[in-house]
Design an enzyme around this catalytic site. Structure first.
Site, PDB file in Angstrom:
ATOM      1  N   ASP A  35       0.832  -1.213   0.000  1.00 57.54           N
ATOM      2  CA  ASP A  35       0.000   0.000   0.000  1.00 57.54           C
ATOM      3  C   ASP A  35       0.864   1.260   0.000  1.00 57.54           C
ATOM      4  O   ASP A  35       1.990   1.247   0.510  1.00 57.54           O
ATOM      5  CB  ASP A  35      -0.915  -0.036   1.239  1.00 57.54           C
ATOM      6  CG  ASP A  35      -2.087   0.917   1.117  1.00 57.54           C
ATOM      7  OD1 ASP A  35      -2.341   1.431   0.010  1.00 57.54           O
ATOM      8  OD2 ASP A  35      -2.748   1.147   2.151  1.00 57.54           O
ATOM      9  N   GLY A  36       0.315   2.334  -0.549  1.00 56.92           N
ATOM     10  CA  GLY A  36       0.974   3.645  -0.482  1.00 56.92           C
ATOM     11  C   GLY A  36       1.510   4.161  -1.806  1.00 56.92           C
ATOM     12  O   GLY A  36       2.183   5.201  -1.827  1.00 56.92           O
ATOM     13  N   ASN A  37       1.193   3.485  -2.892  1.00 52.99           N
ATOM     14  CA  ASN A  37       1.685   3.943  -4.198  1.00 52.99           C
ATOM     15  C   ASN A  37       1.171   5.344  -4.546  1.00 52.99           C
ATOM     16  O   ASN A  37       1.915   6.180  -5.056  1.00 52.99           O
ATOM     17  CB  ASN A  37       1.216   2.990  -5.314  1.00 52.99           C
ATOM     18  CG  ASN A  37       1.826   1.612  -5.192  1.00 52.99           C
ATOM     19  OD1 ASN A  37       2.734   1.397  -4.401  1.00 52.99           O
ATOM     20  ND2 ASN A  37       1.323   0.670  -5.972  1.00 52.99           N
ATOM     21  N   GLY A  38      -0.119   5.566  -4.285  1.00 51.28           N
ATOM     22  CA  GLY A  38      -0.736   6.846  -4.620  1.00 51.28           C
ATOM     23  C   GLY A  38      -0.096   7.993  -3.844  1.00 51.28           C
ATOM     24  O   GLY A  38       0.246   9.040  -4.407  1.00 51.28           O
ATOM     25  N   ARG A  48      -1.019   9.369  -9.810  1.00 47.34           N
ATOM     26  CA  ARG A  48      -1.018   8.147  -9.000  1.00 47.34           C
ATOM     27  C   ARG A  48      -0.407   6.958  -9.731  1.00 47.34           C
ATOM     28  O   ARG A  48       0.277   6.122  -9.124  1.00 47.34           O
ATOM     29  CB  ARG A  48      -2.451   7.800  -8.562  1.00 47.34           C
ATOM     30  CG  ARG A  48      -3.048   8.789  -7.570  1.00 47.34           C
ATOM     31  CD  ARG A  48      -4.490   8.402  -7.238  1.00 47.34           C
ATOM     32  NE  ARG A  48      -4.560   7.038  -6.753  1.00 47.34           N
ATOM     33  CZ  ARG A  48      -4.385   6.680  -5.474  1.00 47.34           C
ATOM     34  NH1 ARG A  48      -4.142   7.594  -4.557  1.00 47.34           N
ATOM     35  NH2 ARG A  48      -4.455   5.421  -5.121  1.00 47.34           N
ATOM     36  N   HIS A  52       2.209   3.490  -9.004  1.00 52.74           N
ATOM     37  CA  HIS A  52       2.004   2.059  -9.292  1.00 52.74           C
ATOM     38  C   HIS A  52       3.167   1.509 -10.114  1.00 52.74           C
ATOM     39  O   HIS A  52       3.595   0.372  -9.915  1.00 52.74           O
ATOM     40  CB  HIS A  52       0.677   1.852 -10.032  1.00 52.74           C
ATOM     41  CG  HIS A  52      -0.523   2.246  -9.222  1.00 52.74           C
ATOM     42  ND1 HIS A  52      -0.689   1.851  -7.913  1.00 52.74           N
ATOM     43  CD2 HIS A  52      -1.605   3.022  -9.511  1.00 52.74           C
ATOM     44  CE1 HIS A  52      -1.830   2.350  -7.445  1.00 52.74           C
ATOM     45  NE2 HIS A  52      -2.400   3.065  -8.401  1.00 52.74           N
ATOM     46  N   SER A  80      -7.794  -5.231  -4.949  1.00 53.15           N
ATOM     47  CA  SER A  80      -8.874  -5.772  -4.131  1.00 53.15           C
ATOM     48  C   SER A  80     -10.210  -5.664  -4.860  1.00 53.15           C
ATOM     49  O   SER A  80     -10.346  -4.897  -5.826  1.00 53.15           O
ATOM     50  CB  SER A  80      -8.963  -5.022  -2.795  1.00 53.15           C
ATOM     51  OG  SER A  80      -9.591  -3.760  -2.980  1.00 53.15           O
ATOM     52  N   THR A  81     -11.204  -6.404  -4.368  1.00 52.70           N
ATOM     53  CA  THR A  81     -12.542  -6.323  -4.974  1.00 52.70           C
ATOM     54  C   THR A  81     -13.134  -4.923  -4.789  1.00 52.70           C
ATOM     55  O   THR A  81     -14.094  -4.569  -5.460  1.00 52.70           O
ATOM     56  CB  THR A  81     -13.493  -7.374  -4.354  1.00 52.70           C
ATOM     57  OG1 THR A  81     -13.347  -7.332  -2.924  1.00 52.70           O
ATOM     58  CG2 THR A  81     -13.155  -8.778  -4.827  1.00 52.70           C
ATOM     59  N   ARG A  86     -12.150   2.940  -7.931  1.00 53.41           N
ATOM     60  CA  ARG A  86     -11.195   3.996  -8.318  1.00 53.41           C
ATOM     61  C   ARG A  86     -11.496   4.523  -9.728  1.00 53.41           C
ATOM     62  O   ARG A  86     -12.197   3.856 -10.494  1.00 53.41           O
ATOM     63  CB  ARG A  86      -9.772   3.430  -8.256  1.00 53.41           C
ATOM     64  CG  ARG A  86      -9.415   3.050  -6.827  1.00 53.41           C
ATOM     65  CD  ARG A  86      -7.999   2.597  -6.706  1.00 53.41           C
ATOM     66  NE  ARG A  86      -7.704   2.288  -5.320  1.00 53.41           N
ATOM     67  CZ  ARG A  86      -6.490   2.294  -4.790  1.00 53.41           C
ATOM     68  NH1 ARG A  86      -5.447   2.578  -5.544  1.00 53.41           N
ATOM     69  NH2 ARG A  86      -6.314   2.010  -3.518  1.00 53.41           N
ATOM     70  N   LEU A 146       9.885 -20.829  -5.000  1.00 53.32           N
ATOM     71  CA  LEU A 146       8.915 -19.902  -4.403  1.00 53.32           C
ATOM     72  C   LEU A 146       7.586 -19.905  -5.156  1.00 53.32           C
ATOM     73  O   LEU A 146       7.554 -19.811  -6.384  1.00 53.32           O
ATOM     74  CB  LEU A 146       9.503 -18.480  -4.447  1.00 53.32           C
ATOM     75  CG  LEU A 146       8.576 -17.358  -3.962  1.00 53.32           C
ATOM     76  CD1 LEU A 146       8.476 -17.358  -2.441  1.00 53.32           C
ATOM     77  CD2 LEU A 146       9.063 -16.004  -4.447  1.00 53.32           C
ATOM     78  N   SER A 211      -8.253  -4.417   5.224  1.00 52.90           N
ATOM     79  CA  SER A 211      -8.873  -4.114   3.928  1.00 52.90           C
ATOM     80  C   SER A 211      -9.301  -5.380   3.178  1.00 52.90           C
ATOM     81  O   SER A 211      -8.973  -5.569   2.004  1.00 52.90           O
ATOM     82  CB  SER A 211      -7.921  -3.266   3.062  1.00 52.90           C
ATOM     83  OG  SER A 211      -7.528  -2.100   3.744  1.00 52.90           O
TER      84      SER A 211
HETATM   85  C1  IPE Z   1      -5.532  -2.582  -0.039  1.00 52.18           C
HETATM   86  O1  IPE Z   1      -5.185  -1.250  -0.166  1.00 52.18           O
HETATM   87  C2  IPE Z   1      -5.525  -3.250  -1.375  1.00 52.18           C
HETATM   88  C3  IPE Z   1      -4.218  -3.403  -2.002  1.00 52.18           C
HETATM   89  C4  IPE Z   1      -3.068  -3.051  -1.501  1.00 52.18           C
HETATM   90  C5  IPE Z   1      -4.244  -4.036  -3.288  1.00 52.18           C
HETATM   91  P1  IPE Z   1      -6.273  -0.084  -0.308  1.00 52.18           P
HETATM   92  O2  IPE Z   1      -5.494   1.156  -0.481  1.00 52.18           O
HETATM   93  O3  IPE Z   1      -7.257  -0.427  -1.353  1.00 52.18           O
HETATM   94  O4  IPE Z   1      -7.004  -0.148   1.100  1.00 52.18           O
HETATM   95  P2  IPE Z   1      -7.835   0.956   1.886  1.00 52.18           P
HETATM   96  O5  IPE Z   1      -8.876   1.486   0.944  1.00 52.18           O
HETATM   97  O6  IPE Z   1      -6.873   2.032   2.282  1.00 52.18           O
HETATM   98  O7  IPE Z   1      -8.385   0.247   3.063  1.00 52.18           O
HETATM   99  C1  IPE Z   2      -1.617   0.300  -3.258  1.00 54.53           C
HETATM  100  O1  IPE Z   2      -1.399   1.665  -3.294  1.00 54.53           O
HETATM  101  C2  IPE Z   2      -1.892  -0.285  -4.609  1.00 54.53           C
HETATM  102  C3  IPE Z   2      -3.295  -0.666  -4.824  1.00 54.53           C
HETATM  103  C4  IPE Z   2      -4.251  -0.594  -3.951  1.00 54.53           C
HETATM  104  C5  IPE Z   2      -3.636  -1.170  -6.127  1.00 54.53           C
HETATM  105  P1  IPE Z   2      -2.592   2.694  -3.275  1.00 54.53           P
HETATM  106  O2  IPE Z   2      -2.967   2.999  -4.676  1.00 54.53           O
HETATM  107  O3  IPE Z   2      -3.697   2.254  -2.406  1.00 54.53           O
HETATM  108  O4  IPE Z   2      -1.870   3.964  -2.650  1.00 54.53           O
HETATM  109  P2  IPE Z   2      -2.463   4.962  -1.576  1.00 54.53           P
HETATM  110  O5  IPE Z   2      -2.951   4.149  -0.431  1.00 54.53           O
HETATM  111  O6  IPE Z   2      -3.574   5.696  -2.250  1.00 54.53           O
HETATM  112  O7  IPE Z   2      -1.322   5.842  -1.209  1.00 54.53           O
HETATM  113 MG    MG Z   3      -4.061   2.466  -0.444  1.00 57.06          MG
END
Ligand code: IPE
Ligand code: IPE
Ligand code: MG
Length: 255
Positions: A35-38, A48, A52, A80-81, A86, A146, A211
């Site tokens: 998580d945290g790419n955005g 964003r 990714h 995720s589902t 988005r 793996l 999540s």
């Molecule tokens: C969880 O991250 C899903 C993935 C990393 C693929 P999200 O960014 O979608 O989760 P929430 O919305 O912050 O709970």
């Molecule tokens: C995780 O990063 C990747 C996916 C959920 C696909 P996010 O896209 O959720 O990044 P943030 O949480 O918005 O920073």
């Molecule tokens: Mg996220």
């Protein structure tokens, strides 16, 4: 770091420690909520999708490291589902990532004995995404190293609902009685069926939640959360998580 570790495995079998990670107690199944790419992109004034793209290159490093550490299964939460909520351009980009990643990395995965696996519903995935993943699964099916388990269009509640439906069908068809339903049987109906439960769960980006990820399978998993955003995650962070894991005492309800 990785080189150092690999050198150590091959040349110094008598040594027991590298960077405080011991070889005996490496978690067998590690699951990661990447998580945290955005936010990584936003901090840099980038769109964003740039986050990714950067996150994809981290996958590479961690897969290699997991393989050389002798981890058996690496599960990566990629979509995720709920991520369909988005904007369309972001979803489209994310759906292109598996083929982008595999077009470059598949030959290496084959060579490194990695076995690709998918967990999630194929139903709403675009054909090009399914084709790329199916091809990787097919080309790596004989591999014994793996297991790289991608959670793509995965949601734990969907998974459990599907399992319950399929068990109910077996019962109504007379192939199973209600009394025969136990946790081993439920395991077999989940998308992880032949996989062991994760030993270690890592979530990046500072969010302390699951999540909708592997709610059943994480019952006795050790959790490790970090504020580091996924594109900034390194081999050193991975070792740190494993190191913390190795200091935990798992009791499974005992004493
Ligand atoms: C969880 O991250 C899903 C993935 C990393 C693929 P999200 O960014 O979608 O989760 P929430 O919305 O912050 O709970
Ligand atoms: C995780 O990063 C990747 C996916 C959920 C696909 P996010 O896209 O959720 O990044 P943030 O949480 O918005 O920073
Ligand atoms: Mg996220």
């Amino acid at each position: 770091m990785l080189e150092k570790f690999s050198n150590w495995i091959s040349k110094n079998e008598q040594e027991r420690k590298v960077e405080d990670v011991t070889i005996e107690n490496v978690p067998k199944h590690v699951a990661i909520i990447m998580d945290g790419n955005g936010r990584w992109a936003k901090k840099r004034g980038l769109p964003r999708i740039a986050g990714h793209r950067e996150g994809m290159s981290v996958i590479n490093k961690i897969v290699k490291q997991a393989n050389s550490l002798g981890i058996e299964v690496l599960t990566l939460y990629a979509f995720s589902t709920e991520n369909w909520k988005r904007p369309k351009n972001e979803v489209d980009f994310l759906m292109r990532l598996p083929e982008r990643y595999l077009s470059v990395e598949l030959p290496k995965l084959i060579e490194e004995n990695v076995k690709v696996r998918l967990m999630g519903s194929k139903d709403s995935l675009p054909a090009h995404t399914i084709a790329a993943v199916d091809n990787a699964i097919e080309k790596t099916k004989q591999n014994t190293g793996l297991v790289l388990n991608f959670a793509l269009n995965y949601g734990s509640r969907d998974e459990i609902v599907l399992a319950v439906q399929n068990i109910a069908k077996e019962v109504s068809a007379g192939k199973l009685t209600a009394d025969e339903i136990n946790d081993t049987l439920v395991d077999q109906y989940l998308m992880t069926n032949e996989l062991r439960d994760p030993d270690l769960l890592i979530r990046t980006s500072g969010e302390i939640r699951l999540s909708n990820f592997m709610l059943w399978q994480l019952a006795y998993t050790e959790f490790w959360f970090t504020d580091v955003l996924w594109p900034d995650f390194t081999e050193q962070h991975f070792l740190e998580a494993i190191n913390v894991y190795q200091q935990r005492t798992r009791r499974y309800g005992g004493i």
